[in-house]
Design an enzyme around this catalytic site. Structure first.
Site, short mmCIF file in Angstrom:
data_model
loop_
_atom_site.label_atom_id
_atom_site.label_comp_id
_atom_site.label_asym_id
_atom_site.label_seq_id
_atom_site.Cartn_x
_atom_site.Cartn_y
_atom_site.Cartn_z
N GLU A 22 35.12 18.39 81.11
CA GLU A 22 34.89 19.79 80.26
C GLU A 22 36.41 20.38 80.25
O GLU A 22 37.10 20.37 80.99
CB GLU A 22 34.10 20.66 81.49
CG GLU A 22 34.25 22.28 81.11
CD GLU A 22 33.84 22.62 79.72
OE1 GLU A 22 32.72 22.06 79.39
OE2 GLU A 22 34.51 23.24 78.83
N HIS A 76 12.38 29.27 74.69
CA HIS A 76 11.49 29.33 73.32
C HIS A 76 10.47 28.22 73.35
O HIS A 76 10.55 27.37 73.67
CB HIS A 76 12.30 28.98 72.24
CG HIS A 76 13.46 29.91 71.65
ND1 HIS A 76 13.14 31.21 71.27
CD2 HIS A 76 14.87 29.97 71.97
CE1 HIS A 76 14.26 31.92 70.95
NE2 HIS A 76 15.22 30.80 71.59
#
Lengths: 418, 460
Positions: B33, B51
């Site tokens: 990262e 969703h």
């Protein structure tokens, strides 16, 4: 209900151990039995604890002292009067009309009281609520956050500050900045003149070498990850310029800490955004009272404290079996240039407001105003006063002006004219 | 440094999910990262909606992975304690054009395998959302759209990855790549801001930087355009106004904004959509905020009376492609996971399976492990579930859970202590906010800012 929840049943529970709550407790404890004061912070005393400069206690104690000394004195007085003060005690919700739930390190409490006094105070709007666009760097504080950082935690801020606001609290912020070794390079205000007491504006400039930019606003915040500059807009010309700074203090723009009142469904005044109260400081929920800067965001600590003392009589009457009045009474409304008035309701037979003053908040400077009261389309009182209406501080109207108000004549609008 | 079997670039939701999935096999995995914390970019600043995929483009990979990811994340949330609430959504039509678009949206939902939408009239719209502004003509209900905590999702996936043995390398920005040029070479060297990382396989889940990393591997397939979405977060007192997600109907007038409750008990208004060049510009703009207020005034005027507790901007990785771009290069032992837009929160776990599957087919040996640890139980940040300050038993057992430090969000000293001693501790105040909600409330640190900075400092 779990066994690990402790139930307490004081005569009165006061929420908030700032000047108004502690003063209420001091007056109530000798009269009504057990008074429990709850405060979410680890030390009682409220906002004055953060304000390490003189100017406290003038109106309520007849003294001139600094904030922390004033706070300590209020705490001592309440304790000596017999009140119990519990800190680290966060009220998290309601469990009944006069019952509240509390979280403390000693466990969860259910407090069922005969009366509840809300004294939760007010806070300054932080950056998001002011919708100032731009980056989101470190170095942007409200006065409260700054004073907490510098006075209580002895933290460091930057070297060049811009202060938004030029009212009393803004100068208080500038004092704190100076103590922390940070120079205030500019104060901005949207008003056409510095809002604060003349006492501060003149000497303030000399004392701090600070410029006050009137009719300006901060239109953008610049710097990632640390604040580098702000963009200042001239409200009259639209001209924008960049002012370098590593610290931005947002002062004033008060909002009451009204969460507890609102979650109870207590009626809220759209002007103050605090509970709607009468001159006895009753809300519309039986047995629930409100005091201090929750009602008038914000007046000085001593005026908040006087509310606390004022409410004691009403609370005592209620606990003695008094009834809770219903019906509007005479509604007081803020007219030009005022945005709020407190208290909001007058009823025949109720006590006169604390200190025999109505409190109002003006948005425009008027040097020697005429105060005008209108009822039913008619002027019922008009009087010149010798103190100005000034943005950023409370304007006071003596209640004897109300003597010509018709108790059955409907709402009264209070305004000021040059 | 030893050679990893797989290096995953990017510890957002997608990268963390992939690392976690791969660590379910007999593989050594590094999770790189660039920033000092996981989930510190797109994954932290989105609308946090789980969703159903009802409005995806039918037949796309995105459509399939969102649909699968929905169920995977729901199950995972249940096992790990990620707060999620099935509030349902309501698309509101304000114009006849939008009203006419509803049957097409219902059909599209069915093509996407979701058949629970329903077209409703204006009266039903106002019954479902009584605080909507005037002028709604009708709507479409999507009962399974849900709200979720995006921070906890990312953190749970990354934490489980670490618990499964993944080496998390923070502050490792990939600067250049030395790829195996000849067949007998087995490993790719990633030159990072913190030294070299060598791996046999590389998965590029670099989000906003995925196209840049892809070019380091010699490709030129796509370009990421950072699309800024500004959002306003309203105070908890606004929450009763919005009990479900209010979505706009896509129309010729462009995409509107949504009003959504959050699992923290706030209400979101946004996002704007503005294409930028600067991939780090998460500032808010004057025009953006004005646009949101104007839209908000139409959708839910009462909302604007409430206090704003945060105004922020997130960047989503928009691309010139219509679909996710997930491709494995067997020869280079490299997988691109690009173009994952805002649906990545929902699809993340399904993407991880898909990527693992692709890599397996391309030659990555996949031997399932039989010694996997239990998934972590995450601290609850959701209002719909018991929080420590409300938990009398827990406070009785440990008084630190009764010491409320952040008053607005009711975060206790116990939770802050736990976060500071968790498998992936925060690097600073921002990381602490996402792990505990501390300082996210209406006062924005007026009371607790200094206290919390001290706790963080004392721990160092």
């Amino acid at each position: 209900m779990s066994e690990t929840v402790t139930t307490l049943t004081p005569a009165v529970v006061v929420v908030g151990a700032g000047p108004s709550g502690l003063s209420a407790a001091r007056e109530l404890a000798p009269r009504v039995g057990e008074v429990l004061v709850l405060d979410r912070e680890s030390t009682a005393g409220g906002i004055p604890r953060h304000s390490d400069h003189p100017g406290y206690g003038v109106r309520d104690m007849g003294r001139f002292m600094d904030g922390p000394s004033y706070a300590r004195r209020l705490v001592r007085q309440a304790r000596e009067a017999g009140a119990t003060i519990r800190t680290n005690a966060t009220v998290t919700g309601w469990a009944g009309e006069r019952a509240i739930e509390v979280t403390t390190p000693q466990g969860r409490l259910l407090v069922e009281a005969g009366a509840v006094v809300l004294a939760t105070g007010a806070r300054e709007r932080p950056r998001p609520a002011r919708l100032i666009p731009g980056d989101r760097p470190r170095g942007v504080y409200t006065t409260g956050h700054l004073q907490n950082l510098v006075h209580l935690k002895h933290g460091k801020v930057g070297e060049r500050a811009v202060v938004v606001g030029a009212e009393l609290v803004s100068w208080s912020a500038a004092l704190t900045l100076r103590e922390a070794g940070c120079r205030t390079v500019l104060m901005t205000t949207e008003y056409p003149r510095p809002d604060s007491y003349a006492l501060f504006s003149g000497p303030g400039k000399v004392l701090f070498g600070t410029k006050v930019a009137t009719r300006t606003r901060v239109s953008r915040i610049i710097g990632r990850p640390c604040l580098r500059a702000v963009e200042i807009e001239d409200l009259d010309t639209g001209h924008r310029r960049i002012v370098e700074c590593d610290t931005l203090i947002l002062t004033g723009d008060w909002i009451p800490d009204h969460e507890l009142a609102r979650t109870a469904g207590i009626a809220i005044d759209p002007g103050t955004r605090g509970p709607l109260v009468d001159s006895a400081l009753r809300t519309d929920r039986p047995g629930v009272f409100a005091v201090g800067n929750l009602l008038h965001p914000v007046d000085t600590a001593d005026v908040a404290a006087i509310d606390g003392a004022h409410v004691a009589r009403s609370v005592t009457a209620w606990l003695d079996g008094g009834s809770w009045p219903v019906g509007e009474g005479v509604r007081l409304l803020a007219g030009e240039p005022f945005v709020w008035v407190a208290p909001e309701i007058l009823r025949p037979g109720d006590p006169v407001p604390a200190r025999r003053r109505l409190l109002l908040w003006g948005e425009r400077y008027i040097r020697l105003p005429h105060v005008v009261l209108r009822q039913g389309g008619r002027v019922v009182a008009r009087r010149r006063v010798w103190w100005p209406v000034a943005p950023g501080r409370v304007f006071r109207v003596p209640t004897d002006m109300l003597s010509t108000v018709d108790p059955l004549g409907g709402p009264v609008t209070i305004s000021a004219e040059p | 440094m030893s050679t990893f079997d797989v290096a995953v670039i990017g510890a957002g939701i997608v990268g963390s999910a992939i690392a976690r999935e791969l660590a379910g096999y007999e593989l050594s995995v590094a999770l790189l990262e660039a920033r000092d914390d996981v989930g510190d970019d797109t994954s932290k600043a989105n609308t946090a909606i789980l969703h159903t995929g009802f409005d995806a483009k039918p037949g796309t990979l995105e459509s399939r992975l969102v649909r699968e990811g929905y169920h995977l994340l729901y199950g995972y949330a249940d096992r790990t304690g990620i707060p999620v609430e099935r509030t349902g959504a309501l698309l509101v039509a304000w114009t006849t054009e939008e009203l006419d678009a509803l049957p097409g949206l219902k059909e599209k939902a069915e093509l996407n395998g979701y058949d629970r939408t329903e077209i409703v009239g204006a009266e039903e719209v106002y019954r479902l959302a009584p605080h909507l502004g005037e002028g709604a003509l009708g709507g479409l209900t999507v009962p399974d759209e849900s709200i979720v905590c995006t921070w906890t999702t990312n953190l749970a996936l990354a934490t489980e990855a670490v618990l499964r043995g993944v080496t998390l390398l923070l502050n490792h920005r990939v600067l250049s790549v030395e790829k195996p040029v000849e067949e007998h070479e087995t490993a790719t060297i990633l030159r990072t801001s913190e030294g070299d990382v060598t791996a046999r396989w590389v998965v590029n889940a670099a989000g906003l930087g995925a196209d840049v990393v892809d070019r380091l591997f010699g490709h030129d397939r796509f370009t990421v355009t950072p699309r800024r979405g500004e959002l306003l977060v309203y105070d908890k007192l606004a929450r009763p106004l919005a009990n479900r997600i209010i979505l706009p109907v896509p129309s010729s007038r462009g995409k509107g904004v949504l009003v959504s409750p959050t699992v923290y008990g706030n209400v979101l208004l946004g996002p704007t959509a503005e294409d930028l060049i600067d991939r780090t510009d998460t500032g808010t703009s004057e025009q953006g905020l004005e646009f949101l207020l104007e839209k908000g005034h139409r959708i839910m005027p009462e909302l604007l009376e409430e206090e704003v507790t945060a105004a922020y901007a997130g960047l989503r990785a928009a691309t010139d492609h219509q679909d996710y771009l997930i491709e494995a290069d067997a020869e280079r032992r490299y997988v691109l996971v690009g173009g994952i837009r805002s649906t990545g929160l929902t699809a993340g776990m399904a993407i991880a399976r898909h990527v693992t599957d692709l890599a397996g087919k391309a030659g990555l040996p996949l031997v399932p492990r039989d010694d996997l640890p239990e998934p972590p139980r995450m601290p609850n940040l959701g209002e719909a579930f018991l929080r420590p300050y409300q938990d009398a038993e827990r406070i009785a057992a440990d008084p630190a859970y009764g010491k409320v430090v952040c008053f607005c969000e009711r975060v206790t000293e116990g939770e802050i202590r736990d976060a500071l001693h968790s498998p992936i501790p925060p690097a600073g105040l921002e990381g602490l906010r996402r792990r505990t909600r501390a300082m996210n409330g209406r006062c924005q640190g007026f009371f607790c800012g200094a206290e919390i900075a001290n706790l963080l400092e004392a721990d160092r």
